[in-house]
Design an enzyme around this catalytic site. Structure first.
Site, PDB file in Angstrom:
ATOM      1  N   SER A 181      86.557  46.323  19.632  1.00 21.77           N
ATOM      2  CA  SER A 181      87.464  46.896  18.623  1.00 21.77           C
ATOM      3  C   SER A 181      86.942  46.703  17.112  1.00 21.77           C
ATOM      4  CB  SER A 181      88.772  46.316  18.513  1.00 21.77           C
ATOM      5  OG  SER A 181      88.824  45.007  18.274  1.00 21.77           O
ATOM      6  N   HIS A 209      90.500  50.519  23.780  1.00 17.99           N
ATOM      7  CA  HIS A 209      89.948  51.541  22.847  1.00 17.99           C
ATOM      8  C   HIS A 209      89.289  52.571  23.497  1.00 17.99           C
ATOM      9  CE1 HIS A 209      91.077  49.668  18.878  1.00 17.99           C
ATOM     10  NE2 HIS A 209      90.637  48.357  19.537  1.00 17.99           N
ATOM     11  N   LYS A 241      97.107  53.142  21.263  1.00 17.42           N
ATOM     12  CA  LYS A 241      95.835  53.840  20.551  1.00 17.42           C
ATOM     13  C   LYS A 241      95.882  55.217  21.048  1.00 17.42           C
ATOM     14  CE  LYS A 241      94.397  49.216  19.826  1.00 17.42           C
ATOM     15  NZ  LYS A 241      94.642  48.043  20.564  1.00 17.42           N
TER      16      LYS A 241
HETATM   17  C1  LIG Z   1      95.297  46.810  20.418  1.00 15.79           C
HETATM   18  C2  LIG Z   1      94.601  45.966  21.630  1.00 15.79           C
HETATM   19  C3  LIG Z   1      95.434  45.213  22.214  1.00 15.79           C
HETATM   20  C4  LIG Z   1      96.826  45.120  21.947  1.00 15.79           C
HETATM   21  O1  LIG Z   1      97.651  46.227  22.483  1.00 15.79           O
HETATM   22  P1  LIG Z   1      99.234  46.503  21.743  1.00 15.79           P
HETATM   23  O2  LIG Z   1      99.680  47.321  22.747  1.00 15.79           O
HETATM   24  O3  LIG Z   1      98.875  46.874  20.342  1.00 15.79           O
HETATM   25  O4  LIG Z   1      99.832  45.027  21.628  1.00 15.79           O
HETATM   26  C5  LIG Z   1      94.988  44.485  23.078  1.00 15.79           C
HETATM   27  N1  LIG Z   1      93.478  44.530  23.612  1.00 15.79           N
HETATM   28  C6  LIG Z   1      92.729  45.114  22.780  1.00 15.79           C
HETATM   29  C7  LIG Z   1      91.225  45.151  23.340  1.00 15.79           C
HETATM   30  C8  LIG Z   1      93.181  45.953  21.723  1.00 15.79           C
HETATM   31  O5  LIG Z   1      92.241  46.673  21.151  1.00 15.79           O
END
Ligand SMILES: *Cc1c(COP(=O)(O)O)cnc(C)c1O
Length: 385
Positions: A181, A209, A241
């Site tokens: 990320s 992502h 996302k």
């Molecule tokens: C955003 C993210 C999460 C968390 O997901 P949410 O649904 O926002 O709680 C978990 N792992 C990774 C790699 C992320 O980028």
């Protein structure tokens, strides 16, 4: 009266005291496409995870509205009590087919998915092996399981193998983001699955992502390398996302998913996602499978990269494009300068990244126009001559 009350939080230091790294929220009053606004200010948003512009897509809003009027706004209970629905099972079947696994399990969020998954699989005798840049949810899962965690330098497969040779245990799990990320780069999933086989471990890949963005069809890092459905592999994806909504899912064998349904605490003891979240996830999957949004995103990534070749960019072929500014203060000034020109770009500083590694984290979406990308790139070149 409030003034005479002792300030318990401050006097006892329950919370980390604010520092110069203090994070601020921006309560945007309105989001529309790639614009966010607050009062009379408006910016083009280059720091959201809305990679396919689905958070405000009319088909998505319609799906949510329909679900709200048909099923109500809440699910009312955990899935194991009375919060389950046929739509959730349809969504799970479709996700499993799309991603190429035997089965899928939808849960509340990526944070809940990872914490619950690792807590269920691991215990104090388990050893986990984690990339140093893994998402916080993966770190917290191993902590909650009381597993013995070994961190290896970012994408350092040699060190990972050395750790696997040194630390033997009956149960071992390699844990990694798919697309990272903060750096926008990709785990070497082929090498990792080979290590999982050679050293008899499980492999968890959290492709939050990459899901909906990576690879020609947007299915993600694992599918790009044709590793989906591997018996040692568990994949995690989210709806927050590219899917433009809220929620998450875990993919694996029938046996694994059934086991999680029976014992995963963040599933059992947490309310099922609202009907509208299920409906928007189904709608997003349809849109993503049509392919045009994913192709538009890839085109925008190419447009951006072609215009930033001479800038200090981290090597990234994903929608996450970090521009290294190194110095903490310089990064903040750069983000503020961009803000004054109408661009919302996140300044990423310690403790999110190590000291001296501060950066502007630019994220691209299929919905950015060529003009918006061109203008941002002009502004970036002015900042970093
Ligand atoms: C955003 C993210 C999460 C968390 O997901 P949410 O649904 O926002 O709680 C978990 N792992 C990774 C790699 C992320 O980028």
């Amino acid at each position: 009266m409030a003034e005479s009350m002792p300030n318990m939080l401050d006097s006892r230091n329950w919370l980390v005291p604010p520092t110069e790294h203090c994070r601020r929220m921006l309560p945007a009053t309105r989001r529309q496409g790639m614009h966010i606004s607050k009062e009379h200010q408006q910016w083009v948003n280059f720091s959201s995870n809305d990679y396919l512009g689905l958070t405000t897509d009319t088909r998505m809003c319609q799906a949510a509205n329909d679900a709200n009027s048909q099923f109500g706004v809440g699910s009312g209970a955990s899935r194991l009590i009375s919060g389950d629905s046929p739509q959730l099972h349809t969504l799970e079947k479709k996700l499993a087919i799309w991603k190429g696994y035997e089965a899928a399990l939808v849960v509340g969020s990526g944070m809940l998915a990872n914490i619950g998954l690792i807590q269920t699989l691991a215990n104090r005798h388990t050893h986990t092996f984690a990339d140093r840049l893994n998402h916080a949810s993966l770190v917290d899962g191993t902590r909650l399981a009381l597993a013995k965690n070994h961190r290896y330098p970012h994408r350092d497969i040699k060190t990972l193998e050395g750790l696997l040779q040194r630390h033997t245990a009956e149960r071992r799990i390699i844990v990694s983001d798919g697309v990272f990320s903060m750096d926008g780069d990709i785990a070497d999933v082929c090498a990792m699955i080979a290590l999982a086989e050679a050293y008899d471990t499980l492999l968890i890949i959290d492709d939050a992502h990459g899901t909906g963005t990576f690879g020609a069809d947007g299915r993600g890092v694992i599918q790009q390398h044709h590793l989906q459905g591997h018996a040692r592999l568990i994949e995690v994806g989210t709806f927050g996302k590219a899917f433009g909504g809220y929620g998450a899912f875990i993919l694996g064998t029938e046996e694994l998913i059934e086991g999680l349904r029976q014992s995963m605490r963040t599933l059992i003891y947490s309310t099922a996602i609202p009907p509208a979240a299920t409906a928007t996830a189904l709608q997003a999957l349809e849109i993503i499978r049509q392919g045009d949004r994913v192709q538009a995103l890839h085109k925008n990534i190419q447009r951006f990269r072609a215009r930033t070749e001479t800038l200090p960019m981290l090597a990234s072929e994903t929608a996450i494009q970090p521009l290294m500014t190194y110095d903490d203060q310089a990064t903040l000034s750069a983000a503020n300068a961009l803000r004054a020109q109408g661009f919302f770009v996140a300044a990423i500083r310690p403790p999110t990244v190590p000291t001296g590694q501060s950066r502007l984290r630019i994220t691209l979406s299929s919905d950015h126009t060529l003009e918006q990308i061109k203008q941002l790139c002009v502004a970036l070149h002015q900042l970093v001559p």
